[in-house]
Design a protein around this motif. Sequence first.
Motif, PDB file in Angstrom:
ATOM      1  N   SER A 125       0.815  -1.218   0.000  1.00  0.00           N
ATOM      2  CA  SER A 125       0.000   0.000   0.000  1.00  0.00           C
ATOM      3  C   SER A 125       0.854   1.275   0.000  1.00  0.00           C
ATOM      4  O   SER A 125       0.360   2.352  -0.298  1.00  0.00           O
ATOM      5  CB  SER A 125      -0.954   0.011   1.202  1.00  0.00           C
ATOM      6  OG  SER A 125      -0.233   0.127   2.406  1.00  0.00           O
ATOM      7  N   VAL A 126       2.122   1.160   0.349  1.00  0.00           N
ATOM      8  CA  VAL A 126       3.017   2.344   0.342  1.00  0.00           C
ATOM      9  C   VAL A 126       4.292   2.009  -0.427  1.00  0.00           C
ATOM     10  O   VAL A 126       4.969   1.021  -0.121  1.00  0.00           O
ATOM     11  CB  VAL A 126       3.405   2.776   1.771  1.00  0.00           C
ATOM     12  CG1 VAL A 126       4.313   4.004   1.741  1.00  0.00           C
ATOM     13  CG2 VAL A 126       2.178   3.051   2.617  1.00  0.00           C
ATOM     14  N   GLY A 127       4.603   2.822  -1.428  1.00  0.00           N
ATOM     15  CA  GLY A 127       5.880   2.666  -2.129  1.00  0.00           C
ATOM     16  C   GLY A 127       5.931   1.491  -3.096  1.00  0.00           C
ATOM     17  O   GLY A 127       7.028   1.069  -3.487  1.00  0.00           O
ATOM     18  N   GLY A 128       4.773   0.975  -3.524  1.00  0.00           N
ATOM     19  CA  GLY A 128       4.759  -0.128  -4.500  1.00  0.00           C
ATOM     20  C   GLY A 128       5.618  -1.285  -4.055  1.00  0.00           C
ATOM     21  O   GLY A 128       5.364  -1.928  -3.044  1.00  0.00           O
ATOM     22  N   GLY A 129       6.696  -1.544  -4.802  1.00  0.00           N
ATOM     23  CA  GLY A 129       7.549  -2.703  -4.518  1.00  0.00           C
ATOM     24  C   GLY A 129       8.591  -2.483  -3.425  1.00  0.00           C
ATOM     25  O   GLY A 129       9.325  -3.408  -3.067  1.00  0.00           O
ATOM     26  N   ILE A 130       8.675  -1.265  -2.876  1.00  0.00           N
ATOM     27  CA  ILE A 130       9.708  -0.989  -1.853  1.00  0.00           C
ATOM     28  C   ILE A 130       9.257  -1.563  -0.507  1.00  0.00           C
ATOM     29  O   ILE A 130       8.168  -1.216  -0.039  1.00  0.00           O
ATOM     30  CB  ILE A 130       9.939   0.536  -1.670  1.00  0.00           C
ATOM     31  CG1 ILE A 130      10.227   1.217  -3.007  1.00  0.00           C
ATOM     32  CG2 ILE A 130      11.064   0.787  -0.681  1.00  0.00           C
ATOM     33  CD1 ILE A 130      10.267   2.748  -2.911  1.00  0.00           C
ATOM     34  N   ASP A 143      15.441   2.579  16.792  1.00  0.00           N
ATOM     35  CA  ASP A 143      15.488   4.030  16.580  1.00  0.00           C
ATOM     36  C   ASP A 143      14.166   4.697  16.884  1.00  0.00           C
ATOM     37  O   ASP A 143      13.100   4.104  16.687  1.00  0.00           O
ATOM     38  CB  ASP A 143      15.775   4.312  15.101  1.00  0.00           C
ATOM     39  CG  ASP A 143      17.245   4.450  14.834  1.00  0.00           C
ATOM     40  OD1 ASP A 143      17.694   5.561  14.582  1.00  0.00           O
ATOM     41  OD2 ASP A 143      17.939   3.415  14.903  1.00  0.00           O
ATOM     42  N   GLU A 144      14.270   5.952  17.284  1.00  0.00           N
ATOM     43  CA  GLU A 144      13.069   6.773  17.219  1.00  0.00           C
ATOM     44  C   GLU A 144      13.106   7.436  15.842  1.00  0.00           C
ATOM     45  O   GLU A 144      14.104   8.084  15.485  1.00  0.00           O
ATOM     46  CB  GLU A 144      13.070   7.834  18.310  1.00  0.00           C
ATOM     47  CG  GLU A 144      11.805   8.650  18.230  1.00  0.00           C
ATOM     48  CD  GLU A 144      11.581   9.555  19.425  1.00  0.00           C
ATOM     49  OE1 GLU A 144      10.604  10.293  19.390  1.00  0.00           O
ATOM     50  OE2 GLU A 144      12.398   9.525  20.368  1.00  0.00           O
ATOM     51  N   ILE A 145      12.061   7.249  15.063  1.00  0.00           N
ATOM     52  CA  ILE A 145      12.051   7.848  13.720  1.00  0.00           C
ATOM     53  C   ILE A 145      11.591   9.296  13.856  1.00  0.00           C
ATOM     54  O   ILE A 145      10.494   9.576  14.339  1.00  0.00           O
ATOM     55  CB  ILE A 145      11.124   7.059  12.757  1.00  0.00           C
ATOM     56  CG1 ILE A 145      11.512   5.569  12.722  1.00  0.00           C
ATOM     57  CG2 ILE A 145      11.164   7.663  11.350  1.00  0.00           C
ATOM     58  CD1 ILE A 145      12.914   5.255  12.264  1.00  0.00           C
ATOM     59  N   GLU A 146      12.449  10.202  13.389  1.00  0.00           N
ATOM     60  CA  GLU A 146      12.166  11.634  13.563  1.00  0.00           C
ATOM     61  C   GLU A 146      11.523  12.258  12.326  1.00  0.00           C
ATOM     62  O   GLU A 146      10.824  13.257  12.425  1.00  0.00           O
ATOM     63  CB  GLU A 146      13.478  12.375  13.866  1.00  0.00           C
ATOM     64  CG  GLU A 146      14.078  11.952  15.193  1.00  0.00           C
ATOM     65  CD  GLU A 146      15.477  12.497  15.402  1.00  0.00           C
ATOM     66  OE1 GLU A 146      16.154  12.802  14.394  1.00  0.00           O
ATOM     67  OE2 GLU A 146      15.888  12.617  16.558  1.00  0.00           O
ATOM     68  N   ALA A 147      11.832  11.672  11.162  1.00  0.00           N
ATOM     69  CA  ALA A 147      11.270  12.258   9.941  1.00  0.00           C
ATOM     70  C   ALA A 147      11.241  11.239   8.817  1.00  0.00           C
ATOM     71  O   ALA A 147      12.115  10.378   8.733  1.00  0.00           O
ATOM     72  CB  ALA A 147      12.104  13.466   9.512  1.00  0.00           C
ATOM     73  N   VAL A 148      10.230  11.357   7.994  1.00  0.00           N
ATOM     74  CA  VAL A 148      10.134  10.561   6.769  1.00  0.00           C
ATOM     75  C   VAL A 148       9.764  11.533   5.655  1.00  0.00           C
ATOM     76  O   VAL A 148       8.805  12.301   5.781  1.00  0.00           O
ATOM     77  CB  VAL A 148       9.042   9.468   6.895  1.00  0.00           C
ATOM     78  CG1 VAL A 148       8.795   8.809   5.552  1.00  0.00           C
ATOM     79  CG2 VAL A 148       9.431   8.409   7.918  1.00  0.00           C
ATOM     80  N   THR A 149      10.550  11.529   4.600  1.00  0.00           N
ATOM     81  CA  THR A 149      10.249  12.367   3.435  1.00  0.00           C
ATOM     82  C   THR A 149      10.286  11.470   2.218  1.00  0.00           C
ATOM     83  O   THR A 149      11.270  10.755   2.020  1.00  0.00           O
ATOM     84  CB  THR A 149      11.316  13.471   3.244  1.00  0.00           C
ATOM     85  OG1 THR A 149      11.471  14.165   4.481  1.00  0.00           O
ATOM     86  CG2 THR A 149      10.924  14.452   2.166  1.00  0.00           C
ATOM     87  N   GLY A 150       9.220  11.494   1.424  1.00  0.00           N
ATOM     88  CA  GLY A 150       9.220  10.549   0.311  1.00  0.00           C
ATOM     89  C   GLY A 150       8.578  11.059  -0.952  1.00  0.00           C
ATOM     90  O   GLY A 150       7.750  11.972  -0.944  1.00  0.00           O
ATOM     91  N   ALA A 201       0.014   9.220   5.568  1.00  0.00           N
ATOM     92  CA  ALA A 201      -0.791   8.961   6.777  1.00  0.00           C
ATOM     93  C   ALA A 201      -0.456   7.568   7.324  1.00  0.00           C
ATOM     94  O   ALA A 201      -0.298   7.384   8.538  1.00  0.00           O
ATOM     95  CB  ALA A 201      -2.279   9.067   6.455  1.00  0.00           C
ATOM     96  N   ILE A 202      -0.317   6.593   6.428  1.00  0.00           N
ATOM     97  CA  ILE A 202       0.010   5.217   6.862  1.00  0.00           C
ATOM     98  C   ILE A 202       1.403   5.204   7.495  1.00  0.00           C
ATOM     99  O   ILE A 202       1.606   4.642   8.579  1.00  0.00           O
ATOM    100  CB  ILE A 202      -0.086   4.236   5.667  1.00  0.00           C
ATOM    101  CG1 ILE A 202      -1.530   4.146   5.169  1.00  0.00           C
ATOM    102  CG2 ILE A 202       0.444   2.849   6.052  1.00  0.00           C
ATOM    103  CD1 ILE A 202      -1.709   3.406   3.842  1.00  0.00           C
ATOM    104  N   LEU A 203       2.373   5.848   6.836  1.00  0.00           N
ATOM    105  CA  LEU A 203       3.741   5.866   7.394  1.00  0.00           C
ATOM    106  C   LEU A 203       3.769   6.581   8.748  1.00  0.00           C
ATOM    107  O   LEU A 203       4.432   6.130   9.685  1.00  0.00           O
ATOM    108  CB  LEU A 203       4.708   6.560   6.421  1.00  0.00           C
ATOM    109  CG  LEU A 203       5.012   5.803   5.123  1.00  0.00           C
ATOM    110  CD1 LEU A 203       5.898   6.653   4.216  1.00  0.00           C
ATOM    111  CD2 LEU A 203       5.679   4.468   5.406  1.00  0.00           C
ATOM    112  N   ILE A 207       5.019   5.013  12.352  1.00  0.00           N
ATOM    113  CA  ILE A 207       6.144   5.468  13.171  1.00  0.00           C
ATOM    114  C   ILE A 207       5.686   6.089  14.496  1.00  0.00           C
ATOM    115  O   ILE A 207       6.422   6.075  15.466  1.00  0.00           O
ATOM    116  CB  ILE A 207       7.129   6.401  12.415  1.00  0.00           C
ATOM    117  CG1 ILE A 207       6.451   7.683  11.966  1.00  0.00           C
ATOM    118  CG2 ILE A 207       7.770   5.686  11.254  1.00  0.00           C
ATOM    119  CD1 ILE A 207       7.424   8.633  11.277  1.00  0.00           C
ATOM    120  N   SER A 208       4.448   6.586  14.524  1.00  0.00           N
ATOM    121  CA  SER A 208       3.966   7.163  15.791  1.00  0.00           C
ATOM    122  C   SER A 208       3.238   6.123  16.636  1.00  0.00           C
ATOM    123  O   SER A 208       3.071   6.312  17.839  1.00  0.00           O
ATOM    124  CB  SER A 208       3.008   8.329  15.511  1.00  0.00           C
ATOM    125  OG  SER A 208       1.812   7.839  14.928  1.00  0.00           O
TER     126      SER A 208
END
Length: 404
Positions: A125-130, A143-150, A201-203, A207-208
């Motif tokens: 549902s996110v990023g196709g084949g990734i 890790d605490e994930i601080e940011a996701v940019t895609g 929203a899914i990502l 992470i939250s």
Amino acid sequence: MKIAVLGYGTVGSGVVEVLERNQEIISQRAGDVIEVKYVLDLRDFPGQKIQEKIVHDYDVILNDEEIEIVVEVMGGVEPANTFVKKALLAGKSVVSSNKALVAKCGADLLKTARSNHVNFLFEASVGGGIPILRALESSLTGDEIEAVTGILNGTTNYMMTKMFYEGADYEEVLKEAQANGYAEADPTADVEGYDACRKIAILTSIISGKMVDFEEIYTEGISKITVEDMKYAQALGMTIKLLAECKKEDGKWYASVAPCLLGQEHPLSSVHDVFNAVCVRGNMLGDAMFYGSGAGKLPTASAVVADIVAEVKNPHTDIMNFWTEEKLQLEDRLTSSKRFLVRMTGVQAEMAEKIREDFGEVTFINPEGIQGEFGVLTSVMTEGEYEEKAKVYPQICHMIRVEE
Ligand code: NDP
Ligand code: HSE
């Protein structure tokens, strides 16, 4: 292991093909032979091998105790949600590629899966084949994930690449993306950013650990990006990409989707065509980037099949935790800071002094071949400050955010 596939479109036919073509290696990895027993679709496929598996009544699948996994690749929220929920309640695990469903009903379906000791998996549902969801959920656990940019939408990235580098026409290149099987049934979801919004929203939920209401995410698509905007980007030595972002700053969460200017040094600036990429920043890891085909039949089917294999290997165990039903409070985007490229009509020399007073240390841009207007690259300011200043400039004809 007998499974059923709901929807024999781009992704559904891809899932059947991947399971057939890679049958031997998939069986070895799963520890079982995976057999598609039924395919639910609205249509018949006369003369095709798949026809012998086609059913039109979902109850046939639901009531067959041999079916342990249901693969939902129909799209849309209903009847997908009803079908998925019924499957989970009947003790069948579900694999889905449907981000509209996951973004809207994910928390409830995850809860239903947990209480019925089955899984609801949705890597595709996110990023196709990734394999980004599995990486976030199972690998980046220290890790605490601080940011996701895609770059999370293949259709728009394909379109922007062709428009930027080949001068392609918007409508023509959208048709190409549709013909390649990249676009949503209604491509408005792609070009207006709604698809990328559901994915971020899914990502953010993952992470939250809390549920994000995708309708609260500020979303702007590419439909207003013009050839002129691209000329400004080129004059600045930059490119324009549709970025989906979420970040946590001082305990506050921000999420947005918008076209942004990126410098050549930004890792996402060289992500072209249907490719997607996700930059993840962890507080220990630092930066990592995941890259691959973001849409299309076989790359997406590959991710769906990976979920099927995970479920076959670990039946009825809680493979993924994902998120709870507690709602995540998102901060108002007006408090986040950026630079802005502002296009204005009029005479630069007459307006320059006031523009400097209002927007601080600015750079003026005058791309070749553009008449009757000029560009202003502002200093860093909050979106709220920008909007306040912009109110007194009826000359502003477009604004694009700059991603540092
Ligand atoms: P398609 O439109 O190609 O396929 C959907 C299939 O499901 C069609 O055959 C459709 O039949 C069938 N279908 C729809 N509603 C029902 C129903 N009520 N009962 C039975 N069959 C039904 O879509 P895609 O394969 O492209 O996408 C499927 C899902 O995967 C979507 O959620 C999409 O967002 C997601 N996705 C798609 C990707 C891609 O690259 N295409 C990538 C990642 C995710 P009919 O044609 O007769 O309407
Ligand atoms: N329409 C979507 C895209 C499919 O272009 O990215 C993959 O989710």
